[in-house]
Design an enzyme around this catalytic site. Structure first.
Site, PDB file in Angstrom:
ATOM      1  N   SER A   7     -16.832  26.772  15.117  1.00  0.00           N
ATOM      2  CA  SER A   7     -16.876  25.973  16.345  1.00  0.00           C
ATOM      3  C   SER A   7     -17.440  26.753  17.531  1.00  0.00           C
ATOM      4  O   SER A   7     -17.706  26.177  18.586  1.00  0.00           O
ATOM      5  CB  SER A   7     -15.481  25.429  16.673  1.00  0.00           C
ATOM      6  N   GLY A   8     -17.601  28.073  17.384  1.00  0.00           N
ATOM      7  CA  GLY A   8     -18.225  28.856  18.462  1.00  0.00           C
ATOM      8  C   GLY A   8     -17.309  29.865  19.154  1.00  0.00           C
ATOM      9  O   GLY A   8     -17.702  30.464  20.161  1.00  0.00           O
ATOM     10  N   LYS A   9     -16.103  30.082  18.626  1.00  0.00           N
ATOM     11  CA  LYS A   9     -15.133  30.974  19.287  1.00  0.00           C
ATOM     12  C   LYS A   9     -15.678  32.407  19.425  1.00  0.00           C
ATOM     13  O   LYS A   9     -15.671  32.979  20.509  1.00  0.00           O
ATOM     14  CB  LYS A   9     -13.800  31.000  18.500  1.00  0.00           C
ATOM     15  N   SER A  10     -16.128  32.977  18.299  1.00  0.00           N
ATOM     16  CA  SER A  10     -16.598  34.373  18.349  1.00  0.00           C
ATOM     17  C   SER A  10     -17.833  34.500  19.238  1.00  0.00           C
ATOM     18  O   SER A  10     -17.982  35.486  19.961  1.00  0.00           O
ATOM     19  CB  SER A  10     -16.925  34.874  16.937  1.00  0.00           C
ATOM     20  N   THR A  11     -18.690  33.491  19.208  1.00  0.00           N
ATOM     21  CA  THR A  11     -19.877  33.511  20.063  1.00  0.00           C
ATOM     22  C   THR A  11     -19.461  33.517  21.532  1.00  0.00           C
ATOM     23  O   THR A  11     -19.976  34.304  22.335  1.00  0.00           O
ATOM     24  CB  THR A  11     -20.774  32.284  19.762  1.00  0.00           C
ATOM     25  N   GLU A  67      -9.191  36.670  16.840  1.00  0.00           N
ATOM     26  CA  GLU A  67      -8.226  36.496  15.751  1.00  0.00           C
ATOM     27  C   GLU A  67      -7.506  37.811  15.412  1.00  0.00           C
ATOM     28  O   GLU A  67      -7.603  38.309  14.288  1.00  0.00           O
ATOM     29  CB  GLU A  67      -8.933  35.919  14.525  1.00  0.00           C
TER      30      GLU A  67
HETATM   31  N1  ADP Z   1     -25.048  36.074  13.296  1.00  0.00           N
HETATM   32  C1  ADP Z   1     -25.216  34.767  13.105  1.00  0.00           C
HETATM   33  N2  ADP Z   1     -26.392  34.280  12.617  1.00  0.00           N
HETATM   34  C2  ADP Z   1     -26.575  32.956  12.442  1.00  0.00           C
HETATM   35  N3  ADP Z   1     -25.648  32.013  12.723  1.00  0.00           N
HETATM   36  C3  ADP Z   1     -24.475  32.431  13.212  1.00  0.00           C
HETATM   37  C4  ADP Z   1     -24.189  33.828  13.423  1.00  0.00           C
HETATM   38  N4  ADP Z   1     -22.927  33.946  13.908  1.00  0.00           N
HETATM   39  C5  ADP Z   1     -22.450  32.680  13.995  1.00  0.00           C
HETATM   40  N5  ADP Z   1     -23.360  31.782  13.583  1.00  0.00           N
HETATM   41  C6  ADP Z   1     -23.206  30.297  13.568  1.00  0.00           C
HETATM   42  O1  ADP Z   1     -22.881  29.885  14.885  1.00  0.00           O
HETATM   43  C7  ADP Z   1     -21.886  28.886  14.879  1.00  0.00           C
HETATM   44  C8  ADP Z   1     -20.646  29.385  15.640  1.00  0.00           C
HETATM   45  O2  ADP Z   1     -20.086  30.484  14.948  1.00  0.00           O
HETATM   46  P1  ADP Z   1     -18.905  31.386  15.503  1.00  0.00           P
HETATM   47  O3  ADP Z   1     -19.108  31.638  16.950  1.00  0.00           O
HETATM   48  O4  ADP Z   1     -18.800  32.563  14.609  1.00  0.00           O
HETATM   49  O5  ADP Z   1     -17.653  30.388  15.316  1.00  0.00           O
HETATM   50  P2  ADP Z   1     -16.094  30.712  15.071  1.00  0.00           P
HETATM   51  O6  ADP Z   1     -15.809  32.080  15.589  1.00  0.00           O
HETATM   52  O7  ADP Z   1     -15.379  29.612  15.810  1.00  0.00           O
HETATM   53  O8  ADP Z   1     -15.879  30.597  13.592  1.00  0.00           O
HETATM   54  C9  ADP Z   1     -21.607  28.586  13.406  1.00  0.00           C
HETATM   55  O9  ADP Z   1     -22.432  27.508  13.038  1.00  0.00           O
HETATM   56  C10 ADP Z   1     -22.041  29.849  12.705  1.00  0.00           C
HETATM   57  O10 ADP Z   1     -22.461  29.584  11.387  1.00  0.00           O
HETATM   58 MG    MG Z   2     -14.939  33.717  14.621  1.00  0.00          MG
END
Ligand code: ADP
Ligand code: MG
Length: 262
Positions: free
Chosen positions: A44-48, A157
């Protein structure tokens, strides 16, 4: 104050011009000292969002303003599984290394944090980090980043895979950072874990804000859904009745006994 204005971010996909959208025009503001629980499904974008908030990646469009100055020097992030980054031969060297790369020599603060969670540096400082249990490694990694003493602390997390005793120690660190006036954002799959410490809950749905509410709005609006354990349900019932969480386990138990009439 941290102002996030219409921030979008996408990753490069497989094809030539393909992009994977991660955040779409996200806007919100955080007062200093806020404690935000960041929820949302995997992807959902949390880590981003956390990486944007610590200045590790830049918004594709939109902006993030931080009243303290540059995010890279004001915020620090604890990645998921931070213990995977250990590489020094002893715990003490590992800690000294992480303090040194950021130009701080705040060994005292780290010792204080470790003491709070019952770690004696004298006893395990000369051991190899890999001889610690999984929970101890995680706590050590968290403590050595928190020791950097930044105004904004972001946790991705932090309790995944930990047992309840280690979770309690993570809570102790978060709660003392929060009392010290830090702005905290914690991504978690289990919001109830930190609800009594938090001020707000921010939920992401496919890169957009589902809700950004105070803890009171979250509890009273039943935004947690049905995914609650029995103890958590009683905690939320208590909150709905008294507009605060119980100060002790005993207070909660006597409430439950009254509710169950036993
Ligand atoms: N390094 C990356 N390269 C390509 N896509 C990514 C990368 N990191 C995350 N994504 C994509 O970006 C979206 C958000 O991911 P992320 O922020 O990791 O969500 P969460 O932390 O909530 O699981 C997802 O669709 C994921 O697949
Ligand atoms: Mg994450």
């Amino acid at each position: 104050m941290l102002k996030v204005r219409e921030v979008s971010f996408s990753y490069r996909g497989q094809g030539k011009n393909s992009r994977i959208p991660a955040l779409k025009e996200v806007s919100f503001e955080l007062e200093s000292g806020s404690f935000v629980i960041l929820t949302g499904r995997t992807g959902s974008g949390k880590s981003t969002l956390l990486q944007l908030l610590c200045g590790l990646i830049q918004p594709e469009s939109g902006r993030i303003d931080c009243e303290y100055g540059e995010l890279t020097s004001r915020a620090s992030m604890i990645f998921q599984y931070p213990e995977e980054c250990f590489f020094n031969p002893t715990v003490r060297e590992e800690i000294v290394f992480s303090l040194k790369i950021t130009g701080r020599n705040d060994y005292g603060r780290l010792e204080e944090i470790l003491e709070k969670i019952g770690f004696e540096l004298d006893r395990f400082g000369s051991r190899t980090p890999f001889s610690l249990s999984g929970g101890e490694q995680r706590l050590l990694a968290i403590a050595s980043i928190v020791a950097l003493d930044r105004e904004i602390v972001l946790f991705d997390e932090p309790t995944s895979g930990l047992d309840t005793k280690a979770v309690d120690r993570v809570r102790t660190i978060l709660s003392s950072e929060s009392r010290a006036g830090k702005t905290i954002v914690v991504a978690t799959h289990w919001p109830a874990e930190f609800l009594d410490l938090a001020t707000h809950v921010l939920d992401l749905v496919e890169g957009e804000i589902g809700h950004f509410v105070t803890v009171s709005e979250y509890v009273n609006g039943n935004l947690h859904g049905e995914r609650l354990e029995e103890k958590e349900r009683f905690l939320l019932d208590y909150y709905k009745r008294f507009a605060r969480f119980p100060a002790s386990e005993e207070e909660l138990i006597s409430f439950v006994r009254r509710e169950k009439r036993c």
